[in-house]
Design a protein around this motif. Structure first.
Motif, PDB file in Angstrom:
ATOM      1  N   ALA A  99       0.824  -1.212   0.000  1.00 17.73           N
ATOM      2  CA  ALA A  99       0.000   0.000   0.000  1.00 17.73           C
ATOM      3  C   ALA A  99       0.858   1.261   0.000  1.00 17.73           C
ATOM      4  N   VAL A 101       0.553   4.135   1.613  1.00 17.14           N
ATOM      5  CA  VAL A 101      -0.163   4.755   2.730  1.00 17.14           C
ATOM      6  C   VAL A 101       0.151   6.255   2.732  1.00 17.14           C
ATOM      7  N   ASP A 103       1.248   9.548   4.060  1.00 18.39           N
ATOM      8  CA  ASP A 103       2.110   9.784   5.220  1.00 18.39           C
ATOM      9  C   ASP A 103       1.468  10.704   6.244  1.00 18.39           C
ATOM     10  N   ASN A 130       0.639   9.875   9.916  1.00 24.85           N
ATOM     11  CA  ASN A 130      -0.057   8.604  10.054  1.00 24.85           C
ATOM     12  C   ASN A 130       0.866   7.556  10.668  1.00 24.85           C
ATOM     13  N   PRO A 131       0.294   6.541  11.319  1.00 23.36           N
ATOM     14  CA  PRO A 131       1.130   5.459  11.852  1.00 23.36           C
ATOM     15  C   PRO A 131       1.761   4.677  10.709  1.00 23.36           C
ATOM     16  N   ASP A 132       2.948   4.130  10.959  1.00 16.09           N
ATOM     17  CA  ASP A 132       3.626   3.281   9.982  1.00 16.09           C
ATOM     18  C   ASP A 132       3.149   1.844  10.201  1.00 16.09           C
ATOM     19  N   ILE A 133       2.305   1.370   9.298  1.00 21.55           N
ATOM     20  CA  ILE A 133       1.671   0.058   9.465  1.00 21.55           C
ATOM     21  C   ILE A 133       2.709  -1.056   9.370  1.00 21.55           C
ATOM     22  N   LEU A 134       3.609  -0.939   8.403  1.00 22.72           N
ATOM     23  CA  LEU A 134       4.643  -1.967   8.246  1.00 22.72           C
ATOM     24  C   LEU A 134       5.538  -2.033   9.485  1.00 22.72           C
ATOM     25  N   GLY A 151       8.394  -5.225   2.736  1.00 20.60           N
ATOM     26  CA  GLY A 151       7.975  -3.864   2.427  1.00 20.60           C
ATOM     27  C   GLY A 151       8.264  -3.508   0.981  1.00 20.60           C
ATOM     28  N   PHE A 152       7.648  -2.457   0.524  1.00 25.69           N
ATOM     29  CA  PHE A 152       7.908  -1.911  -0.809  1.00 25.69           C
ATOM     30  C   PHE A 152       8.477  -0.511  -0.650  1.00 25.69           C
ATOM     31  N   ALA A 153       9.276  -0.098  -1.616  1.00 28.23           N
ATOM     32  CA  ALA A 153       9.785   1.269  -1.620  1.00 28.23           C
ATOM     33  C   ALA A 153       9.709   1.803  -3.036  1.00 28.23           C
ATOM     34  N   ALA A 154       8.829   2.750  -3.250  1.00 30.53           N
ATOM     35  CA  ALA A 154       8.754   3.421  -4.551  1.00 30.53           C
ATOM     36  C   ALA A 154       9.578   4.685  -4.429  1.00 30.53           C
ATOM     37  N   GLU A 155      10.620   4.793  -5.219  1.00 32.39           N
ATOM     38  CA  GLU A 155      11.531   5.934  -5.107  1.00 32.39           C
ATOM     39  C   GLU A 155      11.671   6.610  -6.459  1.00 32.39           C
ATOM     40  N   LYS A 166      15.160   1.921   4.421  1.00 32.78           N
ATOM     41  CA  LYS A 166      13.852   1.457   4.919  1.00 32.78           C
ATOM     42  C   LYS A 166      13.936   0.076   5.550  1.00 32.78           C
ATOM     43  N   ARG A 169      15.347   0.908   8.984  1.00 34.84           N
ATOM     44  CA  ARG A 169      14.457   1.714   9.807  1.00 34.84           C
ATOM     45  C   ARG A 169      13.221   0.932  10.239  1.00 34.84           C
ATOM     46  N   LYS A 170      12.658   0.140   9.320  1.00 32.94           N
ATOM     47  CA  LYS A 170      11.444  -0.615   9.647  1.00 32.94           C
ATOM     48  C   LYS A 170      11.755  -2.005  10.194  1.00 32.94           C
TER      49      LYS A 170
HETATM   50  N1  CTP Z   1       4.167   1.958   4.943  1.00 30.99           N
HETATM   51  C1  CTP Z   1       3.206   1.650   5.886  1.00 30.99           C
HETATM   52  N2  CTP Z   1       2.609   2.652   6.599  1.00 30.99           N
HETATM   53  C2  CTP Z   1       2.952   3.936   6.404  1.00 30.99           C
HETATM   54  C3  CTP Z   1       3.939   4.273   5.444  1.00 30.99           C
HETATM   55  C4  CTP Z   1       4.515   3.249   4.730  1.00 30.99           C
HETATM   56  O1  CTP Z   1       2.882   0.465   6.051  1.00 30.99           O
HETATM   57  N3  CTP Z   1       2.364   4.881   7.132  1.00 30.99           N
HETATM   58  C5  CTP Z   1       4.824   0.859   4.199  1.00 30.99           C
HETATM   59  C6  CTP Z   1       4.482   0.833   2.725  1.00 30.99           C
HETATM   60  O2  CTP Z   1       3.349   0.026   2.480  1.00 30.99           O
HETATM   61  C7  CTP Z   1       5.748   0.239   2.136  1.00 30.99           C
HETATM   62  C8  CTP Z   1       6.860   0.732   3.053  1.00 30.99           C
HETATM   63  O3  CTP Z   1       6.214   1.052   4.286  1.00 30.99           O
HETATM   64  O4  CTP Z   1       5.762  -1.161   2.200  1.00 30.99           O
HETATM   65  C9  CTP Z   1       7.612   1.905   2.557  1.00 30.99           C
HETATM   66  O5  CTP Z   1       6.705   2.973   2.288  1.00 30.99           O
HETATM   67  P1  CTP Z   1       7.309   4.375   1.871  1.00 30.99           P
HETATM   68  O6  CTP Z   1       6.203   5.340   1.672  1.00 30.99           O
HETATM   69  O7  CTP Z   1       8.274   4.144   0.745  1.00 30.99           O
HETATM   70  O8  CTP Z   1       8.157   4.723   3.175  1.00 30.99           O
HETATM   71  P2  CTP Z   1       8.065   5.877   4.227  1.00 30.99           P
HETATM   72  O9  CTP Z   1       8.582   5.283   5.507  1.00 30.99           O
HETATM   73  O10 CTP Z   1       6.703   6.477   4.283  1.00 30.99           O
HETATM   74  O11 CTP Z   1       9.132   6.930   3.702  1.00 30.99           O
HETATM   75  P3  CTP Z   1       9.007   8.083   2.553  1.00 30.99           P
HETATM   76  O12 CTP Z   1       7.605   8.098   2.035  1.00 30.99           O
HETATM   77  O13 CTP Z   1       9.400   9.325   3.251  1.00 30.99           O
HETATM   78  O14 CTP Z   1      10.002   7.667   1.483  1.00 30.99           O
END
Ligand code: CTP
Ligand code: CA
Length: 228
Positions: A99, A101, A103, A130-134, A151-155, A166, A169-170
């Motif tokens: 997802a 999500v 931020d 928002n909370p970080d669900i992952l 996790g996924f990272a779209a950059e 990530k 950090r996660k």
């Molecule tokens: N993710 C999540 N909950 C959030 C933000 C991110 O679960 N509130 C998860 C995404 O589903 C994805 C991973 O964390 O698997 C990385 O999301 P990303 O948006 O790339 O990372 P962020 O920690 O939000 O960092 P940024 O957007 O600043 O690059």
């Protein structure tokens, strides 16, 4: 016949997947969202099911059909996604967070449509993170030993560096990177699998391929990781 003969490397595994964007309401008719189509997450849900897994898909607002045999739970906001995911995390072996999500969400929700009312100054909005669900599922997983978190990272640049940041950090064993926004809503893509050992392109030749093919390759790779 082919399907009957093909291996089901995820048989007996339960996968929980988040997909799509979230929508963060400002008032009853407006909100903040992002351009995630949900296609990658839905392709993964389908591929995981085909590979024999039991699949639960927690989806933000998307325009996609539920893959056959997949249990789907629809949510709108990040807070709703967290609320749906946390109780389910314990009953799953793998958590795949695709997802996008949002931020931040508006710090307060207006009960009524915000009107122009002849005001000369445009409104401004305070945001809350928002909370970080992952990260929340990953913390839970360290207590219990499951689920295995992906996790996924779209950059937009420096994919491997951001994906590794990530991963640390996660505190998850695997981050799947892709370069956006070129890929958002498109049917083909290529991925970079980043783990403690290093980074591996998928497909191995790095050629962009359709998301369902990528999802199948990914599920084969995941089955190997779970087995070892
Ligand atoms: N993710 C999540 N909950 C959030 C933000 C991110 O679960 N509130 C998860 C995404 O589903 C994805 C991973 O964390 O698997 C990385 O999301 P990303 O948006 O790339 O990372 P962020 O920690 O939000 O960092 P940024 O957007 O600043 O690059
Ligand atoms: Ca983010």
């Amino acid at each position: 016949l082919v399907a009957a003969l093909s291996p089901r490397p995820l048989a007996g595994r339960r996968l929980l997947i988040t997909a799509g964007p979230t929508f963060e309401a400002i008032d009853p008719v407006r909100g903040i969202t992002n351009l995630s189509s949900g296609k990658m997450g839905f392709a993964i849900a389908r591929a995981a099911r085909e590979a024999g897994a039991e699949v639960t898909l927690v989806a933000g607002p998307v325009h996609l059909d539920t893959p056959r045999g997949v249990r789907r739970i629809d949510v709108r906001s990040a807070l709703q996604m967290l609320e749906a995911v946390m109780p389910l995390a314990d009953e799953h072996d793998v958590f795949v967070a695709t997802a996008a999500v949002a931020d931040w969400r508006p710090a307060s929700l207006s009960a009524h449509k915000i009107k122009k009312d002849g005001k000369k100054i445009a409104p401004t909005f305070e945001l809350s993170e928002n909370p970080d669900i992952l990260a929340a599922v990953s913390a839970r997983s360290r207590e219990r030993g499951a689920p295995y978190c992906v996790g996924f990272a779209a950059e937009s640049e420096q994919l491997e560096r951001h994906a590794r940041e990530k991963l640390l950090r996660k505190r998850v064993p695997l981050i799947i990177g892709n370069l956006g926004p070129a890929t958002f809503g498109r049917d083909d893509n290529s991925l970079l699998l980043v783990d403690a050992q290093g980074a591996t392109p998928l497909p191995v030749d790095g050629q962009a391929t359709d998301k369902l093919t990528l999802a199948r390759l990914l599920m084969a790779d995941l089955a190997d990781r779970l087995a070892s």
